[in-house]
Design an enzyme around this catalytic site. Structure first.
Site, PDB file in Angstrom:
ATOM      1  N   THR A 190      -0.549  71.316  17.230  1.00  0.00           N
ATOM      2  CA  THR A 190       0.520  72.257  16.883  1.00  0.00           C
ATOM      3  C   THR A 190      -0.021  73.675  16.700  1.00  0.00           C
ATOM      4  OG1 THR A 190       0.348  72.020  14.473  1.00  0.00           O
ATOM      5  CG2 THR A 190       1.741  70.407  15.648  1.00  0.00           C
ATOM      6  N   GLU A 218     -17.309  81.771  13.039  1.00  0.00           N
ATOM      7  CA  GLU A 218     -18.346  82.150  12.072  1.00  0.00           C
ATOM      8  C   GLU A 218     -18.513  83.659  12.004  1.00  0.00           C
ATOM      9  OE1 GLU A 218     -19.118  80.305   9.904  1.00  0.00           O
ATOM     10  OE2 GLU A 218     -19.493  78.262  10.568  1.00  0.00           O
ATOM     11  N   ASP A 266     -10.775  72.041  19.416  1.00  0.00           N
ATOM     12  CA  ASP A 266      -9.436  72.649  19.421  1.00  0.00           C
ATOM     13  C   ASP A 266      -8.696  72.173  18.155  1.00  0.00           C
ATOM     14  OD1 ASP A 266      -7.551  73.741  22.020  1.00  0.00           O
ATOM     15  OD2 ASP A 266      -6.494  72.942  20.280  1.00  0.00           O
ATOM     16  N   PRO A 267      -8.267  73.101  17.267  1.00  0.00           N
ATOM     17  CA  PRO A 267      -7.608  72.648  16.034  1.00  0.00           C
ATOM     18  C   PRO A 267      -6.369  71.794  16.330  1.00  0.00           C
ATOM     19  CG  PRO A 267      -8.224  74.956  15.871  1.00  0.00           C
ATOM     20  CD  PRO A 267      -8.467  74.551  17.302  1.00  0.00           C
ATOM     21  N   ARG A 289      -1.867  73.801  13.069  1.00  0.00           N
ATOM     22  CA  ARG A 289      -2.024  75.135  12.484  1.00  0.00           C
ATOM     23  C   ARG A 289      -0.656  75.664  12.074  1.00  0.00           C
ATOM     24  NH1 ARG A 289      -4.924  79.149  16.105  1.00  0.00           N
ATOM     25  NH2 ARG A 289      -6.781  78.038  15.419  1.00  0.00           N
ATOM     26  N   ARG A 319     -16.643  77.247  19.739  1.00  0.00           N
ATOM     27  CA  ARG A 319     -15.741  78.182  19.055  1.00  0.00           C
ATOM     28  C   ARG A 319     -16.419  78.853  17.864  1.00  0.00           C
ATOM     29  NH1 ARG A 319     -10.072  76.350  20.514  1.00  0.00           N
ATOM     30  NH2 ARG A 319      -9.170  77.815  19.069  1.00  0.00           N
ATOM     31  N   TYR A 376     -16.875  82.669  17.377  1.00  0.00           N
ATOM     32  CA  TYR A 376     -15.746  83.487  16.885  1.00  0.00           C
ATOM     33  C   TYR A 376     -15.488  83.191  15.414  1.00  0.00           C
ATOM     34  CZ  TYR A 376     -10.872  85.260  16.795  1.00  0.00           C
ATOM     35  OH  TYR A 376      -9.699  85.926  16.502  1.00  0.00           O
TER      36      TYR A 376
HETATM   37  P1  NAD Z   1      -7.536  91.767  22.468  1.00  0.00           P
HETATM   38  O1  NAD Z   1      -8.648  91.118  23.212  1.00  0.00           O
HETATM   39  O2  NAD Z   1      -6.303  92.147  23.213  1.00  0.00           O
HETATM   40  O3  NAD Z   1      -8.047  93.058  21.708  1.00  0.00           O
HETATM   41  C1  NAD Z   1      -9.339  93.214  21.202  1.00  0.00           C
HETATM   42  C2  NAD Z   1      -9.813  94.613  21.576  1.00  0.00           C
HETATM   43  O4  NAD Z   1     -11.118  94.838  21.004  1.00  0.00           O
HETATM   44  C3  NAD Z   1      -9.939  94.810  23.086  1.00  0.00           C
HETATM   45  O5  NAD Z   1      -9.317  96.010  23.469  1.00  0.00           O
HETATM   46  C4  NAD Z   1     -11.449  94.876  23.304  1.00  0.00           C
HETATM   47  O6  NAD Z   1     -11.803  95.627  24.436  1.00  0.00           O
HETATM   48  C5  NAD Z   1     -11.917  95.471  21.987  1.00  0.00           C
HETATM   49  N1  NAD Z   1     -13.318  95.204  21.673  1.00  0.00           N
HETATM   50  C6  NAD Z   1     -13.915  93.986  21.595  1.00  0.00           C
HETATM   51  N2  NAD Z   1     -15.213  94.145  21.289  1.00  0.00           N
HETATM   52  C7  NAD Z   1     -15.428  95.468  21.130  1.00  0.00           C
HETATM   53  C8  NAD Z   1     -16.551  96.264  20.789  1.00  0.00           C
HETATM   54  N3  NAD Z   1     -17.756  95.703  20.551  1.00  0.00           N
HETATM   55  N4  NAD Z   1     -16.413  97.605  20.702  1.00  0.00           N
HETATM   56  C9  NAD Z   1     -15.212  98.184  20.936  1.00  0.00           C
HETATM   57  N5  NAD Z   1     -14.117  97.494  21.271  1.00  0.00           N
HETATM   58  C10 NAD Z   1     -14.214  96.149  21.367  1.00  0.00           C
HETATM   59  O7  NAD Z   1      -7.161  90.779  21.262  1.00  0.00           O
HETATM   60  P2  NAD Z   1      -6.012  90.892  20.151  1.00  0.00           P
HETATM   61  O8  NAD Z   1      -5.175  89.685  20.252  1.00  0.00           O
HETATM   62  O9  NAD Z   1      -5.382  92.231  20.198  1.00  0.00           O
HETATM   63  O10 NAD Z   1      -6.888  90.745  18.831  1.00  0.00           O
HETATM   64  C11 NAD Z   1      -7.166  91.882  18.003  1.00  0.00           C
HETATM   65  C12 NAD Z   1      -7.818  91.426  16.717  1.00  0.00           C
HETATM   66  O11 NAD Z   1      -6.937  90.540  16.008  1.00  0.00           O
HETATM   67  C13 NAD Z   1      -9.129  90.668  16.926  1.00  0.00           C
HETATM   68  O12 NAD Z   1     -10.044  91.051  15.928  1.00  0.00           O
HETATM   69  C14 NAD Z   1      -8.732  89.217  16.763  1.00  0.00           C
HETATM   70  O13 NAD Z   1      -9.792  88.445  16.281  1.00  0.00           O
HETATM   71  C15 NAD Z   1      -7.604  89.315  15.733  1.00  0.00           C
HETATM   72  N6  NAD Z   1      -6.684  88.169  15.848  1.00  0.00           N
HETATM   73  C16 NAD Z   1      -5.734  88.116  16.821  1.00  0.00           C
HETATM   74  C17 NAD Z   1      -4.876  87.018  16.891  1.00  0.00           C
HETATM   75  C18 NAD Z   1      -3.762  86.928  17.897  1.00  0.00           C
HETATM   76  O14 NAD Z   1      -3.035  85.925  17.885  1.00  0.00           O
HETATM   77  N7  NAD Z   1      -3.540  87.892  18.764  1.00  0.00           N
HETATM   78  C19 NAD Z   1      -5.019  85.961  15.992  1.00  0.00           C
HETATM   79  C20 NAD Z   1      -6.017  86.031  15.032  1.00  0.00           C
HETATM   80  C21 NAD Z   1      -6.840  87.159  14.962  1.00  0.00           C
HETATM   81  N1  UDP Z   2      -3.502  75.502  25.490  1.00  0.00           N
HETATM   82  C1  UDP Z   2      -2.941  74.726  26.479  1.00  0.00           C
HETATM   83  N2  UDP Z   2      -2.912  75.226  27.749  1.00  0.00           N
HETATM   84  C2  UDP Z   2      -3.382  76.456  28.084  1.00  0.00           C
HETATM   85  C3  UDP Z   2      -3.932  77.243  27.049  1.00  0.00           C
HETATM   86  C4  UDP Z   2      -3.991  76.736  25.769  1.00  0.00           C
HETATM   87  O1  UDP Z   2      -2.479  73.594  26.229  1.00  0.00           O
HETATM   88  O2  UDP Z   2      -3.306  76.833  29.271  1.00  0.00           O
HETATM   89  C5  UDP Z   2      -3.523  74.962  24.123  1.00  0.00           C
HETATM   90  C6  UDP Z   2      -4.892  75.045  23.438  1.00  0.00           C
HETATM   91  O3  UDP Z   2      -5.657  73.892  23.717  1.00  0.00           O
HETATM   92  C7  UDP Z   2      -4.492  75.134  21.978  1.00  0.00           C
HETATM   93  C8  UDP Z   2      -3.156  75.890  21.991  1.00  0.00           C
HETATM   94  O4  UDP Z   2      -2.674  75.788  23.335  1.00  0.00           O
HETATM   95  O5  UDP Z   2      -4.271  73.851  21.442  1.00  0.00           O
HETATM   96  C9  UDP Z   2      -3.283  77.360  21.635  1.00  0.00           C
HETATM   97  O6  UDP Z   2      -4.308  77.899  22.418  1.00  0.00           O
HETATM   98  P1  UDP Z   2      -4.669  79.437  22.453  1.00  0.00           P
HETATM   99  O7  UDP Z   2      -5.775  79.614  23.439  1.00  0.00           O
HETATM  100  O8  UDP Z   2      -3.453  80.244  22.652  1.00  0.00           O
HETATM  101  O9  UDP Z   2      -5.204  79.807  20.997  1.00  0.00           O
HETATM  102  P2  UDP Z   2      -5.835  79.024  19.760  1.00  0.00           P
HETATM  103  O10 UDP Z   2      -4.697  78.800  18.848  1.00  0.00           O
HETATM  104  O11 UDP Z   2      -6.452  77.732  20.191  1.00  0.00           O
HETATM  105  O12 UDP Z   2      -6.824  79.980  19.259  1.00  0.00           O
END
Ligand code: NAD
Ligand code: UDP
Length: 319
Positions: free
Chosen positions: A218, A155, A279-280, A283, A150, A153
């Site tokens: 969690t 780092e 896996d955390p 959270r 992990r 991502y």
């Molecule tokens: P996602 O995968 O749906 O969207 C990410 C988008 O970035 C995709 O459309 C992908 O094609 C694009 N992308 C990736 N690398 C690229 C590059 N080098 N050049 C151009 N486009 C690129 O994911 P998301 O859930 O929408 O996440 C969006 C952002 O939010 C990310 O930076 C992610 O780390 C952050 N984030 C999301 C969550 C969540 O729960 N959804 C949680 C924490 C952080």
């Molecule tokens: N998880 C699970 N089954 C799945 C996918 C994820 O039990 O099919 C668990 C995973 O191990 C983690 C939590 O659900 O503890 C959330 O996972 P997710 O991939 O959504 O994101 P994370 O919070 O780990 O970034």
């Protein structure tokens, strides 16, 4: 880029064809911005922005933002959302994930600096790693394994935060950092591997729900409209330190699986699989800062948000 001059402000959204980026594009257009989305579709999809085709205030550029970004004309705001975000995605694309967090952030900051634009980084609760402080507040520095799977991502995002603060301090740029906690809703990919789309699609196909480990870990799930509201408020604010945005209602993954079975009426039950490395275990966001500084709190409760999401996946699956 845009043919005519306009009094409207222009925002660039990297990752604009992703789950969160596409919702952010919608919100910015509603707020009267012109929007340029940039995406290379590594984990996103043109479907997420198809409804914006023909909108005179929307443009799309297919580009990898880990390479130099060129955008003609004025830009007022850069939102850097590009990055694989699902553990399955970033394990499949470890080096592009590291590059977009490092080089992509550098290029996005460079674009913002060149245009004298404001900048907002989509960071993550993963910066806290497998946390030893619970719930997590922004002053906690985290417990991250840099060399585990992990780490690519976590780092990369921690580097992205450091780079953003360096541009703020050294170049006096107006930058913001949102630490996003698990967010869900329509436009998540059915098979992106995150727990919400995984469990819902398994339930709708009457397959067993794959709980990793014993399901006692969690998470706290935030509905996408709440998250976008928090991000928009942060973007319009003068705060430069990181701010958690997420829903503090915490549950175990086993409880989450049981909820999905109950709401969908699925009969496949639960099957247990090995817990992924690092896996955390817990959270939950401490949202005191967002609530005090932005007047933000989530409004959509879990039952409502998850039903909207299930309906979306039903349509997608034709179920
Ligand atoms: P996602 O995968 O749906 O969207 C990410 C988008 O970035 C995709 O459309 C992908 O094609 C694009 N992308 C990736 N690398 C690229 C590059 N080098 N050049 C151009 N486009 C690129 O994911 P998301 O859930 O929408 O996440 C969006 C952002 O939010 C990310 O930076 C992610 O780390 C952050 N984030 C999301 C969550 C969540 O729960 N959804 C949680 C924490 C952080
Ligand atoms: N998880 C699970 N089954 C799945 C996918 C994820 O039990 O099919 C668990 C995973 O191990 C983690 C939590 O659900 O503890 C959330 O996972 P997710 O991939 O959504 O994101 P994370 O919070 O780990 O970034």
């Amino acid at each position: 880029m845009f043919a005519s001059k306009s009094s409207k402000k222009t925002a660039v959204v990297t990752g604009g064809a992703g789950f969160l980026g596409s919702h952010l594009c919608d919100r910015l257009l509603t707020e009267g911005f012109r929007v340029i989305a940039i995406d290379n579709f590594i984990t996103g999809s043109p479907d997420n922005v198809a409804h914006l085709a023909g909108n005179p205030d929307f443009r799309f550029i297919r580009h990898n933002v880990s390479e130099f970004i060129f955008v003609p004309g004025e830009v007022d705001f850069v939102f850097h959302f590009a990055s694989p975000a699902s553990p399955i995605d970033y394990l499949e694309h470890p080096i592009p994930t590291l590059k977009v967090g490092a080089l992509g952030t550098h290029n996005s900051l460079g674009l913002a600096k060149d245009k004298a634009a404001k900048f907002l980084l989509a960071s993550t609760s993963e910066c806290y790693g497998d946390p030893l402080v619970h719930p997590q507040n922004e002053d906690y520095w985290g417990n991250v394994n840099p060399i585990g799977p992990r780490g690519v991502y976590d780092e990369a995002k921690r580097f992205a935060e450091a780079m953003t603060m360096a541009y703020h301090r050294f170049h006096a740029m107006d930058t913001k950092i949102v630490r996003i906690f698990n967010t869900y809703g329509p436009r998540m990919r059915l098979r992106d591997g995150r727990v919400v789309p995984s469990f819902i699609s398994q339930a709708l196909n009457n397959e067993p729900l794959t709980v990793f480990g014993d399901g006692s870990q969690t998470r706290s799930f935030c509905f996408v409209s709440d998250l976008i509201e928090g991000i928009f408020r942060l973007a319009m604010s003068d705060h430069h330190g990181p701010i958690n945005i997420g829903n503090p209602v915490e549950m175990t993954i086993k409880q989450f699986a049981e909820k999905i079975l109950e709401i969908t009426g699925a009969k496949g039950g639960i099957t247990y699989k090995e817990l992924p490395i690092d896996d955390p275990k817990v959270r939950q966001p401490d949202i005191t800062r967002a609530s005090t500084l932005l007047g933000w709190e989530p409004r959509v409760d879990f039952d409502k948000g998850i039903r909207i999401t299930i309906d979306y996946f039903r349509t997608k699956l034709g179920a």
